[in-house]
Design an enzyme around this catalytic site. Structure first.
Site, mmCIF file in Angstrom:
data_model
loop_
_atom_site.group_PDB
_atom_site.id
_atom_site.type_symbol
_atom_site.label_atom_id
_atom_site.label_comp_id
_atom_site.label_asym_id
_atom_site.label_seq_id
_atom_site.Cartn_x
_atom_site.Cartn_y
_atom_site.Cartn_z
ATOM 1 N N ASP A 13 -5.817 -3.661 -2.718
ATOM 2 C CA ASP A 13 -4.860 -3.353 -1.655
ATOM 3 C C ASP A 13 -4.253 -4.615 -1.024
ATOM 4 O O ASP A 13 -4.971 -5.501 -0.558
ATOM 5 C CB ASP A 13 -5.574 -2.536 -0.579
ATOM 6 C CG ASP A 13 -4.610 -1.883 0.391
ATOM 7 O OD1 ASP A 13 -3.944 -2.619 1.136
ATOM 8 O OD2 ASP A 13 -4.536 -0.641 0.406
ATOM 9 N N SER A 16 0.825 -1.209 0.000
ATOM 10 C CA SER A 16 0.000 0.000 0.000
ATOM 11 C C SER A 16 0.864 1.267 0.000
ATOM 12 O O SER A 16 1.685 1.437 -0.884
ATOM 13 C CB SER A 16 -0.972 -0.050 1.183
ATOM 14 O OG SER A 16 -2.046 0.830 1.000
#
Length: 341
Positions: A218, A72
């Site tokens: 993600d 991320s």
């Protein structure tokens, strides 16, 4: 006699060259034999600014970084660091960016329009909220498209002449998740900007990235602190920067990890966002923290994944520096070990 002297000089010069070669070969062998250092940068949205502060201290301590893995926001920081950007340059990036515009792809020319459609994309006050599904745009699965983030990373990578993951100055991996199979995907090649965009694509918030038949979102869904990934790359020593805040997790004196799961937080408004910016696989997360050699956990209890902005970034960078300085002796011991092994 003159001829013998000439032969002796030639022999002496050759011996000097041989000795220099052997000395250089010995030095290179020693350099190659030192333990390899891996840097792990966890996910946490805006809290990634604290990682920049930690990197400043790592640089100050003179610790070389041989491998980098990130998830991320950690993929963004790690990817750019692998491209050759210094902590000071990343500090400038965090503090000068207009993050609201960058993350939402807002069009300033449409900011006064309550509702408009341009090229199949729906905008509300300049914010894109729906892609052109008829033309195969999967933007409808996420409110934010992430195109400006991608453009920024691509531009910065191009400036260092390493647009692709395999061309980065430091070997790099980033973690995404295949939304369809709920499995971890470690990205090892391809365009850096696409890789980090996939790693930060929070489901329902950012548009996923299509790659090799997978719908990538993600990486925090599966592995928010990828110590295992950098170990697989070849790291002997791992420095991990963990941005987790909502759950309490501190090492005990015997090296174990005390974890309070906080699973109740996964219910209610904002639960999904907290989940993907923390970790779904508690077992893997706990194991990864334990497997790190230098574990740095900047305390940011009043910050969350959306706490972007120049003032917040400055503050979090300082928190990262302060927390890393608490590990200064540990870092110096690591540097001494690298110099002597």
């Amino acid at each position: 006699m003159c001829k013998d002297t000439t032969i002796f000089r030639i022999f002496a010069n050759d011996m000097r060259r041989i000795l220099l070669f052997l000395l250089l070969a010995s030095s290179l062998a020693t350099l190659g034999s030192r333990p390899k250092v891996g840097l792990v940068l966890g996910g946490g949205g805006a809290k990634g600014a604290a990682q920049v502060g930690v990197l400043k201290v790592i640089e100050q301590a003179g610790i070389p970084v041989d491998y980098i893995a990130g998830t991320s926001i950690g993929a963004i920081v790690g990817g750019l660091y692998a491209a050759g950007y210094t902590a000071a340059e990343l500090d400038t990036m965090f503090c000068q960016q207009e993050w609201l515009t960058l993350l939402t792809d807002r069009r300033s020319d449409l900011s006064a329009e309550p509702y408009t459609v341009k090229k199949g994309i729906t905008y509300i006050f300049g914010f894109p909220v729906m892609g052109d599904l008829k033309n195969g745009d999967i933007g409808g699965f996420g409110i934010m498209r992430g195109e400006q983030v991608e453009q920024l990373i691509d531009s910065m990578a191009n400036a260092r002449k390493c647009r692709y993951v395999e061309d980065l100055r430091t070997p790099f991996r980033c973690v995404a998740a295949d939304f369809r199979s709920a499995s971890e995907v470690v990205i090892k090649n391809g365009q850096l900007s696409k890789a980090v965009r996939a790693s930060m694509a929070i489901p329902g918030i950012f548009k996923p990235v299509l790659r090799d038949g997978k719908v990538l979102v993600d990486g925090g869904m599966m592995n928010n602190l990828p110590v295992d990934v950098v170990r697989e790359m070849g790291a002997d020593i791992v420095i991990a920067i963990d941005l987790q805040q909502e759950e309490k997790h501190e090492r005990t004196d015997d090296g174990d990890l005390d974890v309070v799961s906080g699973l109740a937080d996964l219910l209610g408004i904002g639960g999904l966002l907290r989940w993907v910016t923390q970790r779904p696989d508690i077992t893997k997360y706990v194991a990864n923290v334990k497997q790190s050699d230098v574990y740095i956990h900047p305390p940011l209890p009043d910050m969350d994944a959306s706490s972007f902005g120049n003032k917040n970034s400055l503050r979090m960078i300082k928190v990262g520096e302060d927390e890393a300085m608490k590990h200064w002796d540990e870092l110096l011991k690591l540097k001494e070990r690298l110099n002597h092994d």
